[in-house]
Design a protein around this motif. Structure first.
Motif, PDB file in Angstrom:
ATOM      1  N   PHE A  66       0.874  -1.161   0.000  1.00 41.72           N
ATOM      2  CA  PHE A  66       0.000   0.000   0.000  1.00 41.72           C
ATOM      3  C   PHE A  66       0.919   1.221   0.000  1.00 41.72           C
ATOM      4  CE2 PHE A  66      -2.442   3.050   2.821  1.00 41.72           C
ATOM      5  CZ  PHE A  66      -3.326   3.460   1.835  1.00 41.72           C
ATOM      6  N   TYR A  67       0.805   2.080  -1.013  1.00 38.86           N
ATOM      7  CA  TYR A  67       1.736   3.185  -1.200  1.00 38.86           C
ATOM      8  C   TYR A  67       1.133   4.500  -0.717  1.00 38.86           C
ATOM      9  CZ  TYR A  67       4.069  -0.150  -4.284  1.00 38.86           C
ATOM     10  OH  TYR A  67       4.692  -1.270  -4.788  1.00 38.86           O
ATOM     11  N   ILE A  68       1.842   5.160   0.211  1.00 41.73           N
ATOM     12  CA  ILE A  68       1.405   6.442   0.752  1.00 41.73           C
ATOM     13  C   ILE A  68       2.406   7.512   0.313  1.00 41.73           C
ATOM     14  CG2 ILE A  68       0.844   7.731   2.842  1.00 41.73           C
ATOM     15  CD1 ILE A  68       0.485   5.018   4.268  1.00 41.73           C
ATOM     16  N   PRO A  69       2.037   8.402  -0.597  1.00 42.26           N
ATOM     17  CA  PRO A  69       2.971   9.446  -1.031  1.00 42.26           C
ATOM     18  C   PRO A  69       3.182  10.480   0.073  1.00 42.26           C
ATOM     19  CG  PRO A  69       0.813   9.818  -1.990  1.00 42.26           C
ATOM     20  CD  PRO A  69       0.724   8.510  -1.272  1.00 42.26           C
ATOM     21  N   LEU A  70       4.399  10.994   0.157  1.00 35.65           N
ATOM     22  CA  LEU A  70       4.738  12.033   1.122  1.00 35.65           C
ATOM     23  C   LEU A  70       5.455  13.167   0.396  1.00 35.65           C
ATOM     24  CD1 LEU A  70       5.978   9.729   4.014  1.00 35.65           C
ATOM     25  CD2 LEU A  70       3.910  11.139   4.045  1.00 35.65           C
ATOM     26  N   PRO A  71       5.284  14.409   0.842  1.00 38.98           N
ATOM     27  CA  PRO A  71       5.949  15.551   0.180  1.00 38.98           C
ATOM     28  C   PRO A  71       7.462  15.345   0.097  1.00 38.98           C
ATOM     29  CG  PRO A  71       4.304  16.320   1.739  1.00 38.98           C
ATOM     30  CD  PRO A  71       4.408  14.844   1.940  1.00 38.98           C
ATOM     31  N   GLU A  72       8.089  15.918  -0.916  1.00 39.15           N
ATOM     32  CA  GLU A  72       9.516  15.743  -1.150  1.00 39.15           C
ATOM     33  C   GLU A  72      10.373  16.261   0.000  1.00 39.15           C
ATOM     34  OE1 GLU A  72      10.719  17.329  -4.863  1.00 39.15           O
ATOM     35  OE2 GLU A  72       9.507  15.942  -6.071  1.00 39.15           O
ATOM     36  N   THR A  73       9.828  17.188   0.773  1.00 43.33           N
ATOM     37  CA  THR A  73      10.599  17.750   1.895  1.00 43.33           C
ATOM     38  C   THR A  73      10.712  16.785   3.069  1.00 43.33           C
ATOM     39  OG1 THR A  73       8.564  18.776   2.719  1.00 43.33           O
ATOM     40  CG2 THR A  73       9.996  20.131   1.314  1.00 43.33           C
ATOM     41  N   VAL A  79       9.654  10.236   9.621  1.00 45.01           N
ATOM     42  CA  VAL A  79       8.361   9.565   9.505  1.00 45.01           C
ATOM     43  C   VAL A  79       8.103   8.673  10.725  1.00 45.01           C
ATOM     44  CG1 VAL A  79       6.953   7.992   8.130  1.00 45.01           C
ATOM     45  CG2 VAL A  79       8.542   9.568   7.005  1.00 45.01           C
ATOM     46  N   THR A  80       6.923   8.808  11.303  1.00 42.10           N
ATOM     47  CA  THR A  80       6.500   7.953  12.417  1.00 42.10           C
ATOM     48  C   THR A  80       5.265   7.163  11.998  1.00 42.10           C
ATOM     49  OG1 THR A  80       7.320   9.528  14.062  1.00 42.10           O
ATOM     50  CG2 THR A  80       5.728   7.891  14.820  1.00 42.10           C
ATOM     51  N   VAL A  81       5.292   5.869  12.239  1.00 37.32           N
ATOM     52  CA  VAL A  81       4.175   4.983  11.902  1.00 37.32           C
ATOM     53  C   VAL A  81       3.628   4.376  13.183  1.00 37.32           C
ATOM     54  CG1 VAL A  81       3.455   2.982  10.548  1.00 37.32           C
ATOM     55  CG2 VAL A  81       5.312   4.440   9.718  1.00 37.32           C
ATOM     56  N   ARG A 143       4.849  -4.252   7.819  1.00 42.01           N
ATOM     57  CA  ARG A 143       6.235  -3.890   7.549  1.00 42.01           C
ATOM     58  C   ARG A 143       6.195  -2.670   6.637  1.00 42.01           C
ATOM     59  NH1 ARG A 143       6.500  -9.598   6.261  1.00 42.01           N
ATOM     60  NH2 ARG A 143       7.305 -10.791   8.034  1.00 42.01           N
ATOM     61  N   SER A 144       7.059  -1.701   6.896  1.00 44.10           N
ATOM     62  CA  SER A 144       7.027  -0.480   6.079  1.00 44.10           C
ATOM     63  C   SER A 144       8.429  -0.035   5.700  1.00 44.10           C
ATOM     64  CB  SER A 144       6.303   0.644   6.834  1.00 44.10           C
ATOM     65  OG  SER A 144       6.851   0.811   8.130  1.00 44.10           O
ATOM     66  N   VAL A 145       8.571   0.405   4.461  1.00 44.90           N
ATOM     67  CA  VAL A 145       9.838   0.940   3.960  1.00 44.90           C
ATOM     68  C   VAL A 145       9.558   2.268   3.267  1.00 44.90           C
ATOM     69  CG1 VAL A 145      10.939  -1.314   3.694  1.00 44.90           C
ATOM     70  CG2 VAL A 145       9.667  -0.323   1.782  1.00 44.90           C
ATOM     71  N   PHE A 146      10.581   3.105   3.201  1.00 44.60           N
ATOM     72  CA  PHE A 146      10.469   4.417   2.561  1.00 44.60           C
ATOM     73  C   PHE A 146      11.262   4.383   1.263  1.00 44.60           C
ATOM     74  CE2 PHE A 146       9.344   8.861   3.141  1.00 44.60           C
ATOM     75  CZ  PHE A 146      10.218   9.529   2.313  1.00 44.60           C
ATOM     76  N   GLN A 147      10.591   4.636   0.143  1.00 45.28           N
ATOM     77  CA  GLN A 147      11.249   4.598  -1.168  1.00 45.28           C
ATOM     78  C   GLN A 147      10.631   5.635  -2.087  1.00 45.28           C
ATOM     79  OE1 GLN A 147      10.701   1.001  -3.421  1.00 45.28           O
ATOM     80  NE2 GLN A 147      12.519   1.349  -4.666  1.00 45.28           N
ATOM     81  N   ASP A 148      11.498   6.457  -2.686  1.00 44.15           N
ATOM     82  CA  ASP A 148      11.040   7.453  -3.660  1.00 44.15           C
ATOM     83  C   ASP A 148       9.916   8.324  -3.101  1.00 44.15           C
ATOM     84  OD1 ASP A 148      12.865   6.415  -5.475  1.00 44.15           O
ATOM     85  OD2 ASP A 148      11.408   4.967  -6.252  1.00 44.15           O
ATOM     86  N   ASN A 149      10.119   8.777  -1.882  1.00 45.99           N
ATOM     87  CA  ASN A 149       9.140   9.629  -1.193  1.00 45.99           C
ATOM     88  C   ASN A 149       7.762   8.990  -1.084  1.00 45.99           C
ATOM     89  OD1 ASN A 149      11.146  12.065  -2.141  1.00 45.99           O
ATOM     90  ND2 ASN A 149      10.016  12.517  -0.256  1.00 45.99           N
ATOM     91  N   LEU A 151       5.808   5.951   1.397  1.00 48.78           N
ATOM     92  CA  LEU A 151       5.841   4.958   2.451  1.00 48.78           C
ATOM     93  C   LEU A 151       5.139   3.719   1.923  1.00 48.78           C
ATOM     94  CD1 LEU A 151       6.672   4.478   5.435  1.00 48.78           C
ATOM     95  CD2 LEU A 151       4.316   5.033   6.043  1.00 48.78           C
ATOM     96  N   CYS A 152       5.863   2.609   1.853  1.00 52.09           N
ATOM     97  CA  CYS A 152       5.325   1.366   1.296  1.00 52.09           C
ATOM     98  C   CYS A 152       4.988   0.438   2.459  1.00 52.09           C
ATOM     99  CB  CYS A 152       6.341   0.708   0.374  1.00 52.09           C
ATOM    100  SG  CYS A 152       7.047   1.849  -0.845  1.00 52.09           S
ATOM    101  N   VAL A 153       3.721   0.135   2.630  1.00 56.14           N
ATOM    102  CA  VAL A 153       3.249  -0.629   3.786  1.00 56.14           C
ATOM    103  C   VAL A 153       2.714  -1.986   3.340  1.00 56.14           C
ATOM    104  CG1 VAL A 153       1.660  -0.666   5.746  1.00 56.14           C
ATOM    105  CG2 VAL A 153       2.640   1.516   4.976  1.00 56.14           C
ATOM    106  N   GLU A 154       3.197  -3.024   3.984  1.00 54.86           N
ATOM    107  CA  GLU A 154       2.674  -4.376   3.761  1.00 54.86           C
ATOM    108  C   GLU A 154       1.869  -4.785   4.989  1.00 54.86           C
ATOM    109  OE1 GLU A 154       4.217  -8.961   2.850  1.00 54.86           O
ATOM    110  OE2 GLU A 154       5.635  -7.405   3.479  1.00 54.86           O
ATOM    111  N   PHE A 155       0.600  -5.119   4.812  1.00 53.25           N
ATOM    112  CA  PHE A 155      -0.268  -5.515   5.919  1.00 53.25           C
ATOM    113  C   PHE A 155      -0.189  -7.024   6.134  1.00 53.25           C
ATOM    114  CE2 PHE A 155      -2.156  -1.560   4.407  1.00 53.25           C
ATOM    115  CZ  PHE A 155      -2.327  -0.874   5.604  1.00 53.25           C
ATOM    116  N   LEU A 156      -0.090  -7.427   7.389  1.00 52.03           N
ATOM    117  CA  LEU A 156       0.027  -8.839   7.747  1.00 52.03           C
ATOM    118  C   LEU A 156      -0.911  -9.168   8.898  1.00 52.03           C
ATOM    119  CD1 LEU A 156       3.922  -8.816   7.828  1.00 52.03           C
ATOM    120  CD2 LEU A 156       2.563  -9.912   6.050  1.00 52.03           C
TER     121      LEU A 156
END
Length: 349
Positions: A66-73, A79-81, A143-149, A151-156
């Motif tokens: 699940f991809y959550i876009p975040l501003p470039e700044t 980031v807090t999840v 599980r979440s990783v940050f890539q290309d601004n 937040l990529c979230v995998e739900f388990l």
């Protein structure tokens, strides 16, 4: 020696390769914060309105994330999840400079990917902090990783991550004081025991979901629902007793013998809780009590469930003990030992 040297060299090269891969692809693992470590009042929740709704692009639904876009700044370390599992919500926060720019950003950058577990999303900017709040279909780990601004979230599902899962329910809370003796409340006793228990559980291999870790008062339905959705192995409720006869004291445990679960059920859990807590506090065992109509959580749970009543506040001596942190810690130790014993019994079957 040669074998050790070769192993060290291979390990070093492998580690460097992984580091270079992540660096080249700008993938950064984001640390999650569990809900039981995040205390917030209801008033602090971002308000869900149509004006701050996050748009969904469901064209890439087959994606793993699940991809959550975040501003470039926004930087990854900012980031807090947060997993607000009692509310079935995922919260993401990060610094932002301008509320108007944030609104424009989410009008142009919808969330995307696998949103099967996400019902809706909303954002809010407050005091320079961007808060994203997503309502989910159930209780999940991720599980979440940050890539290309993004937040990529995998739900388990919890059981896909943990072999052992339990729910601890500190009774009462909020305007429900439980039993009250002046400015001394049963709701504080149950919460303190849960906190002492958490100190022990955090060092174990058991995942614990807590129905409350603050002065909130979830409905009985939500307490039961947490155990069901987490597919918990057991639900342990912490309560306090009272009696018109002030001489009555001791520990008793509530079970539902009418709901039969093969191998290890409500009665088995209640029995081990009663024994271990009494042993830990060197107290008096009142025994097992059949759940009545008022014992909704124990009666309606679909997992092994029991409520341990840790003492009588109406008894002068026991009421005094329930005010002592060292005594509450002993109660927590008894519950902890009961959980360990319960799993030993389950594994024998």
């Amino acid at each position: 020696m040669k074998r050790t040297a070769v192993f060290c060299t291979v390990f070093t090269l492998t580690a460097m390769g992984v580091m270079l891969y992540f660096a080249a692809n700008k993938i950064i693992v984001v640390a999650d914060v569990a809900q039981d470590e995040v205390i917030r009042n209801e008033q602090e929740k971002p308000e869900m309105t149509e004006d701050n709704t996050i748009l969904f692009d469901r064209s890439s639904a087959e994606s793993e994330y699940f991809y959550i876009p975040l501003p470039e700044t926004v930087k990854p370390e900012e980031v807090t999840v947060e997993n607000h599992y009692m509310d079935q919500e995922l919260w993401v926060s990060a610094p932002t400079q301008d509320a108007a720019e944030t609104k424009l950003f989410y009008e142009e950058h919808p969330v995307a990917g696998n949103a099967a577990q996400v019902l809706e999303g909303h954002y809010e900017v407050d005091k320079g902090i961007l808060n994203l709040r997503f309502r989910l279909t159930g209780v999940y780990e991720y599980r979440s990783v940050f890539q290309d601004n993004r937040l990529c979230v995998e739900f388990l599902k919890p059981k896909d991550v943990y072999d052992k899962v339990i729910v601890v329910d500190a009774a009462y809370g909020g305007e429900d004081y439980g039993i009250r003796d002046g400015n001394f409340f049963a709701k504080d006793v149950t919460l303190d025991v849960a906190r002492h228990l958490k100190d022990r559980m955090d060092t174990s291999d058991i995942k614990v979901y807590y129905t409350r870790m603050d002065d909130s008062n979830p409905t009985n339905r939500r307490r039961i629902q947490l155990a069901d959705m987490a597919e918990a192995d057991m639900l342990i409720r912490i309560e306090v007793s009272e009696a018109e006869d002030a001489s009555v004291f001791g520990t008793e445990t509530v079970c539902n013998s009418r709901y039969f679960i093969p191998d290890f059920g409500s009665v088995d859990l209640a029995d081990v809780l009663e024994r271990k807590v009494v042993e830990s506090i060197s107290g008096k065992a009142v025994g097992l009590v059949e759940a009545g109509q008022e014992d909704t959580v124990v009666l309606e749970a679909t997992v092994p469930a029991a409520a341990v009543r840790v003492g009588y506040m109406t008894n002068e001596k026991e009421g005094y003990l329930l005010r002592r942190e060292d005594y509450l810690d002993k109660i927590a130790e008894g519950i902890y030992q009961a959980v360990q014993t319960a799993y030993e019994q389950m594994n024998k079957e």
